[in-house]
Design a protein around this motif. Structure first.
Motif, PDB file in Angstrom:
ATOM      1  N   ASP A  92       0.826  -1.215   0.000  1.00 25.54           N
ATOM      2  CA  ASP A  92       0.000   0.000   0.000  1.00 25.54           C
ATOM      3  C   ASP A  92       0.855   1.258   0.000  1.00 25.54           C
ATOM      4  O   ASP A  92       0.499   2.260  -0.611  1.00 25.54           O
ATOM      5  CB  ASP A  92      -0.901   0.017   1.255  1.00 25.54           C
ATOM      6  CG  ASP A  92      -1.857  -1.161   1.260  1.00 25.54           C
ATOM      7  OD1 ASP A  92      -2.608  -1.309   0.282  1.00 25.54           O
ATOM      8  OD2 ASP A  92      -1.817  -1.959   2.226  1.00 25.54           O
ATOM      9  N   TYR A 141      -4.277   1.177  -6.365  1.00 27.04           N
ATOM     10  CA  TYR A 141      -4.068   1.958  -5.131  1.00 27.04           C
ATOM     11  C   TYR A 141      -2.599   1.911  -4.733  1.00 27.04           C
ATOM     12  O   TYR A 141      -1.949   0.870  -4.844  1.00 27.04           O
ATOM     13  CB  TYR A 141      -4.889   1.340  -3.992  1.00 27.04           C
ATOM     14  CG  TYR A 141      -4.698   2.020  -2.662  1.00 27.04           C
ATOM     15  CD1 TYR A 141      -5.515   3.077  -2.296  1.00 27.04           C
ATOM     16  CD2 TYR A 141      -3.689   1.610  -1.795  1.00 27.04           C
ATOM     17  CE1 TYR A 141      -5.329   3.717  -1.076  1.00 27.04           C
ATOM     18  CE2 TYR A 141      -3.497   2.248  -0.578  1.00 27.04           C
ATOM     19  CZ  TYR A 141      -4.327   3.297  -0.225  1.00 27.04           C
ATOM     20  OH  TYR A 141      -4.143   3.931   0.971  1.00 27.04           O
ATOM     21  N   SER A 143       0.565   4.503  -2.335  1.00 28.13           N
ATOM     22  CA  SER A 143       1.118   5.794  -1.953  1.00 28.13           C
ATOM     23  C   SER A 143       2.635   5.701  -1.890  1.00 28.13           C
ATOM     24  O   SER A 143       3.192   4.883  -1.151  1.00 28.13           O
ATOM     25  CB  SER A 143       0.551   6.215  -0.582  1.00 28.13           C
ATOM     26  OG  SER A 143       1.127   7.440  -0.199  1.00 28.13           O
ATOM     27  N   GLY A 183      -4.739   5.393  -9.508  1.00 28.66           N
ATOM     28  CA  GLY A 183      -4.943   5.578  -8.068  1.00 28.66           C
ATOM     29  C   GLY A 183      -3.647   5.592  -7.280  1.00 28.66           C
ATOM     30  O   GLY A 183      -3.643   5.367  -6.060  1.00 28.66           O
ATOM     31  N   ASP A 244      -4.419   7.940   3.942  1.00 30.12           N
ATOM     32  CA  ASP A 244      -5.557   8.339   3.110  1.00 30.12           C
ATOM     33  C   ASP A 244      -6.037   9.760   3.425  1.00 30.12           C
ATOM     34  O   ASP A 244      -6.851  10.320   2.686  1.00 30.12           O
ATOM     35  CB  ASP A 244      -6.711   7.335   3.272  1.00 30.12           C
ATOM     36  CG  ASP A 244      -6.348   5.978   2.682  1.00 30.12           C
ATOM     37  OD1 ASP A 244      -5.459   5.929   1.804  1.00 30.12           O
ATOM     38  OD2 ASP A 244      -6.939   4.959   3.104  1.00 30.12           O
ATOM     39  N   LYS A 247      -5.398  11.816   0.432  1.00 32.32           N
ATOM     40  CA  LYS A 247      -5.816  11.081  -0.773  1.00 32.32           C
ATOM     41  C   LYS A 247      -5.942  11.949  -2.013  1.00 32.32           C
ATOM     42  O   LYS A 247      -5.992  11.430  -3.121  1.00 32.32           O
ATOM     43  CB  LYS A 247      -7.105  10.299  -0.507  1.00 32.32           C
ATOM     44  CG  LYS A 247      -8.340  11.117  -0.290  1.00 32.32           C
ATOM     45  CD  LYS A 247      -9.520  10.177  -0.015  1.00 32.32           C
ATOM     46  CE  LYS A 247     -10.788  10.926   0.326  1.00 32.32           C
ATOM     47  NZ  LYS A 247     -11.134  12.010  -0.604  1.00 32.32           N
TER      48      LYS A 247
END
Ligand code: NAD
Length: 265
Positions: A92, A141, A143, A183, A244, A247
């Motif tokens: 993630d 998704y 980061s 994303g 998030d 986001k």
């Protein structure tokens, strides 16, 4: 209250630290992420350094796995991602924290020194993303957070360091744009003068400048009351960008520097 990274899988490259009296950026980021509920894969080319971070995290009740890899070697970068998928099934959050400079700032510096700086600061990042981004793309998704430096945007004499960190900023912003549709967010933290073992013990050791005198001098250069920041300041910025809560934030180069880069003249 829910933890800010509850259920997230995070990989931190450079999760150990060199010995010193204070905590380093990579270790503080890893410890804070674990405190906030992430499971953290602690990657370092020195396994014992990552292991020390694991011990600190487990003492606090967190979960972390140390893993030895040199990010300048592409096959080892691939192994980092394979291992993380084997252990946790996803990635993630990915933090690229490693970085180095060279004391020789003349154009006559050996090309080998130039290459060392660029290999660690930039090539390893490109290698890692070759394997991390396809995983995040599939997930829809992810980061990405990179540790740069205000050297990227300031008048430091550090030739290779500045050029490589400016390259990291530009590279990250391109990644942010190119992969936004999947994303994936990508941001950079630019620490200023921090009281970390790398900066204080490292520079004092390399230059022979007295440690306390060096701390005083670095404190005086920071506009914000209190002088230098600590690795926790970097870690809290990384936590926000990774979470998030951020986001809708991508392609940002965030100074964490007590207003140093805002002071012109
Ligand atoms: N401390 C400051 O004042 C300051 C200021 C600006 C930017 N930074 C940036 O902060 C980052 C480092 O901070 P830190 O406090 O965590 O440093 P640190 O040196 O204490 O820890 C970094 C860890 O990375 C590991 N490492 C180094 N090269 C590696 C490689 N090729 N592959 C895998 N692991 C490797 C080291 O073994 C070490 O454990 C760097 O990117 C640096 O440019 C620091």
């Amino acid at each position: 209250m829910a933890k800010r990274l509850e259920g997230k899988i995070a990989v931190v490259i450079g999760a150990g630290q060199r010995p010193g009296e204070t905590i380093g950026n990579g270790r503080a980021i890893s410890v804070l992420f674990a405190r906030e509920g992430a499971k953290v894969m602690l990657v370092d080319r020195i396994l014992e350094a990552a292991e020390e971070t694991r011990v600190q995290i487990e003492k606090e009740g967190g979960e972390a796995v140390p893993f030895q890899a040199d990010a300048t070697k592409i096959e080892e970068c691939q192994k980092v991602v394979e291992k993380c998928l084997e252990l946790f099934g996803r990635i993630d959050i990915f933090v690229y924290n490693i970085g180095t400079g060279d004391a020789n700032n003349s154009l006559e510096m050996p090309a080998k020194s130039w290459d060392t700086v660029f290999n660690i600061n930039l090539r390893g990042l490109y290698y890692m993303y070759r394997f991390v981004i396809p995983v995040m793309k599939k997930q829809g998704y992810g980061s990405l957070v990179n540790t740069s430096s205000i050297a990227a945007i300031s008048s430091t004499p550090m030739l290779a360091y500045r050029a490589s960190k400016a390259g990291m900023n530009a590279f990250t912003q391109s990644i942010a744009v190119n992969y936004a549709q999947y994303g994936i967010r990508a941001n950079v933290i630019m620490p200023g003068l921090m009281n970390t073992p790398m900066a204080v013990d490292g520079i004092s050791g390399a230059t022979g400048v007295d440690r306390e005198a060096l701390i005083r001098k670095r404190n005086e250069r920071v506009p914000l009351k209190g002088g230098m920041g600590s690795a926790w300041d970097v870690a809290y910025a990384a936590l926000f960008l990774a979470s998030d809560e951020a986001k809708f934030i991508s392609g940002v180069c965030l100074p964490v520097d007590g207003a140093q880069s805002a002071r012109v003249g």
